[in-house]
Write a protein that holds these residues in place. Structure first.
Motif, PDB file in Angstrom:
ATOM      1  N   GLN A  17      19.082  26.531  39.264  1.00  0.00           N
ATOM      2  CA  GLN A  17      20.448  27.018  39.284  1.00  0.00           C
ATOM      3  C   GLN A  17      21.305  26.042  40.060  1.00  0.00           C
ATOM      4  N   LYS A  18      22.534  25.914  39.597  1.00  0.00           N
ATOM      5  CA  LYS A  18      23.481  25.050  40.266  1.00  0.00           C
ATOM      6  C   LYS A  18      23.931  25.712  41.554  1.00  0.00           C
ATOM      7  N   LYS A  19      24.023  24.928  42.608  1.00  0.00           N
ATOM      8  CA  LYS A  19      24.525  25.484  43.861  1.00  0.00           C
ATOM      9  C   LYS A  19      26.040  25.532  43.789  1.00  0.00           C
ATOM     10  N   LEU A  20      26.597  26.680  44.077  1.00  0.00           N
ATOM     11  CA  LEU A  20      28.036  26.853  44.037  1.00  0.00           C
ATOM     12  C   LEU A  20      28.662  26.406  45.349  1.00  0.00           C
ATOM     13  N   HIS A  21      29.890  26.004  45.238  1.00  0.00           N
ATOM     14  CA  HIS A  21      30.654  25.613  46.417  1.00  0.00           C
ATOM     15  C   HIS A  21      30.848  26.857  47.291  1.00  0.00           C
ATOM     16  N   PRO A  22      30.840  26.698  48.608  1.00  0.00           N
ATOM     17  CA  PRO A  22      30.983  27.873  49.481  1.00  0.00           C
ATOM     18  C   PRO A  22      32.259  28.678  49.236  1.00  0.00           C
ATOM     19  N   THR A  23      33.357  28.019  48.867  1.00  0.00           N
ATOM     20  CA  THR A  23      34.583  28.773  48.621  1.00  0.00           C
ATOM     21  C   THR A  23      34.458  29.626  47.363  1.00  0.00           C
ATOM     22  N   VAL A  24      33.705  29.158  46.379  1.00  0.00           N
ATOM     23  CA  VAL A  24      33.499  29.939  45.165  1.00  0.00           C
ATOM     24  C   VAL A  24      32.685  31.189  45.487  1.00  0.00           C
ATOM     25  N   ILE A  25      31.697  31.048  46.336  1.00  0.00           N
ATOM     26  CA  ILE A  25      30.890  32.204  46.743  1.00  0.00           C
ATOM     27  C   ILE A  25      31.750  33.205  47.497  1.00  0.00           C
ATOM     28  N   PHE A  47      34.966  33.592  47.124  1.00  0.00           N
ATOM     29  CA  PHE A  47      35.864  34.205  46.153  1.00  0.00           C
ATOM     30  C   PHE A  47      35.142  35.287  45.358  1.00  0.00           C
ATOM     31  N   LYS A  48      33.887  35.040  45.012  1.00  0.00           N
ATOM     32  CA  LYS A  48      33.114  36.057  44.300  1.00  0.00           C
ATOM     33  C   LYS A  48      32.973  37.318  45.144  1.00  0.00           C
ATOM     34  N   ASP A  49      32.725  37.147  46.441  1.00  0.00           N
ATOM     35  CA  ASP A  49      32.633  38.302  47.325  1.00  0.00           C
ATOM     36  C   ASP A  49      33.973  39.038  47.399  1.00  0.00           C
ATOM     37  N   PHE A  50      35.056  38.282  47.423  1.00  0.00           N
ATOM     38  CA  PHE A  50      36.389  38.868  47.460  1.00  0.00           C
ATOM     39  C   PHE A  50      36.646  39.682  46.200  1.00  0.00           C
ATOM     40  N   VAL A  51      36.216  39.163  45.043  1.00  0.00           N
ATOM     41  CA  VAL A  51      36.403  39.879  43.780  1.00  0.00           C
ATOM     42  C   VAL A  51      35.562  41.149  43.772  1.00  0.00           C
ATOM     43  N   LYS A  52      34.355  41.101  44.327  1.00  0.00           N
ATOM     44  CA  LYS A  52      33.518  42.298  44.388  1.00  0.00           C
ATOM     45  C   LYS A  52      34.175  43.392  45.223  1.00  0.00           C
ATOM     46  N   LYS A  84      40.140  45.512  41.166  1.00  0.00           N
ATOM     47  CA  LYS A  84      41.373  45.459  40.382  1.00  0.00           C
ATOM     48  C   LYS A  84      41.625  44.054  39.839  1.00  0.00           C
ATOM     49  N   LEU A  85      41.046  43.061  40.475  1.00  0.00           N
ATOM     50  CA  LEU A  85      41.187  41.685  39.982  1.00  0.00           C
ATOM     51  C   LEU A  85      40.515  41.537  38.615  1.00  0.00           C
ATOM     52  N   ILE A  86      39.400  42.193  38.439  1.00  0.00           N
ATOM     53  CA  ILE A  86      38.687  42.130  37.161  1.00  0.00           C
ATOM     54  C   ILE A  86      39.549  42.726  36.056  1.00  0.00           C
ATOM     55  N   GLN A  87      40.228  43.847  36.377  1.00  0.00           N
ATOM     56  CA  GLN A  87      41.113  44.473  35.398  1.00  0.00           C
ATOM     57  C   GLN A  87      42.278  43.551  35.043  1.00  0.00           C
ATOM     58  N   GLU A  88      42.791  42.821  36.018  1.00  0.00           N
ATOM     59  CA  GLU A  88      43.890  41.893  35.769  1.00  0.00           C
ATOM     60  C   GLU A  88      43.481  40.833  34.748  1.00  0.00           C
ATOM     61  N   VAL A  89      42.268  40.316  34.904  1.00  0.00           N
ATOM     62  CA  VAL A  89      41.796  39.274  33.995  1.00  0.00           C
ATOM     63  C   VAL A  89      41.512  39.860  32.618  1.00  0.00           C
ATOM     64  N   ARG A  90      40.904  41.027  32.570  1.00  0.00           N
ATOM     65  CA  ARG A  90      40.566  41.637  31.280  1.00  0.00           C
ATOM     66  C   ARG A  90      41.799  42.029  30.480  1.00  0.00           C
ATOM     67  N   TRP A  94      41.014  33.688  35.753  1.00  0.00           N
ATOM     68  CA  TRP A  94      40.208  33.492  36.962  1.00  0.00           C
ATOM     69  C   TRP A  94      40.682  32.266  37.729  1.00  0.00           C
ATOM     70  N   GLN A  95      41.068  31.238  36.996  1.00  0.00           N
ATOM     71  CA  GLN A  95      41.533  30.010  37.647  1.00  0.00           C
ATOM     72  C   GLN A  95      42.785  30.290  38.470  1.00  0.00           C
ATOM     73  N   GLU A  96      43.742  31.034  37.897  1.00  0.00           N
ATOM     74  CA  GLU A  96      44.975  31.356  38.621  1.00  0.00           C
ATOM     75  C   GLU A  96      44.677  32.174  39.874  1.00  0.00           C
ATOM     76  N   LEU A  97      43.823  33.189  39.712  1.00  0.00           N
ATOM     77  CA  LEU A  97      43.501  34.035  40.852  1.00  0.00           C
ATOM     78  C   LEU A  97      42.782  33.256  41.946  1.00  0.00           C
ATOM     79  N   TYR A  98      41.870  32.386  41.543  1.00  0.00           N
ATOM     80  CA  TYR A  98      41.150  31.588  42.533  1.00  0.00           C
ATOM     81  C   TYR A  98      42.105  30.677  43.288  1.00  0.00           C
ATOM     82  N   GLU A  99      43.017  30.029  42.564  1.00  0.00           N
ATOM     83  CA  GLU A  99      43.960  29.125  43.224  1.00  0.00           C
ATOM     84  C   GLU A  99      44.867  29.879  44.183  1.00  0.00           C
TER      85      GLU A  99
END
Length: 134
Positions: free
Chosen positions: A3-11, A13-18, A22-28, A34-39
């Protein structure tokens, strides 16, 4: 599989989304990517007030959309009033010249046929495989 190691900020951000489903609903729903929300998360941080407003559906938003449509029409009418007719004529002339140039190039590639008729296919020999007898 490796598995590719993810950048710490991506990890992070994933925790933040969990923690903010409501962020998931925004994207759906297509309101954001996801790019906009991450930035935005990266630039604004987790404590920004922007994250509190995500996913809230209120009737004032619908009313604002109706008012914004009226504002849009009035803004277009204002732009039409501000237009300079001479400047618009110059733009139209430039566009016309550009289209004429494009048509000239296309006609060169197509083989300019001044008669305006259809192009006849070249006639080849009637027997393309003429074999000689020995």
């Amino acid at each position: 599989m490796t598995q590719k190691k993810l950048h710490p900020t991506v990890i992070q951000f994933k925790d933040f989304v969990k923690n903010n489903p409501k962020l998931i609903q925004e994207v759906r729903t297509g309101k954001a990517t996801w790019q906009e929300l991450y930035e935005e998360w990266y630039l604004l941080g987790e404590e920004d007030t922007r994250w509190e407003t995500i996913g809230t559906n209120n009737e004032t938003a619908d009313e604002e959309n109706v008012e914004s449509k009226g504002d849009w029409i009035s803004s277009i009418m204002g732009m039409v009033k501000k237009m300079d007719p001479n400047q618009m004529q110059n733009h139209i002339n430039n566009l016309s010249q550009a289209l004429g140039a494009i048509q000239g190039v296309i006609s060169q590639f197509q083989g300019n046929n001044p008669a305006g008729g259809t192009v006849k296919p070249q006639e080849g020999p009637k027997h393309p495989f003429m074999f000689r007898k020995d």
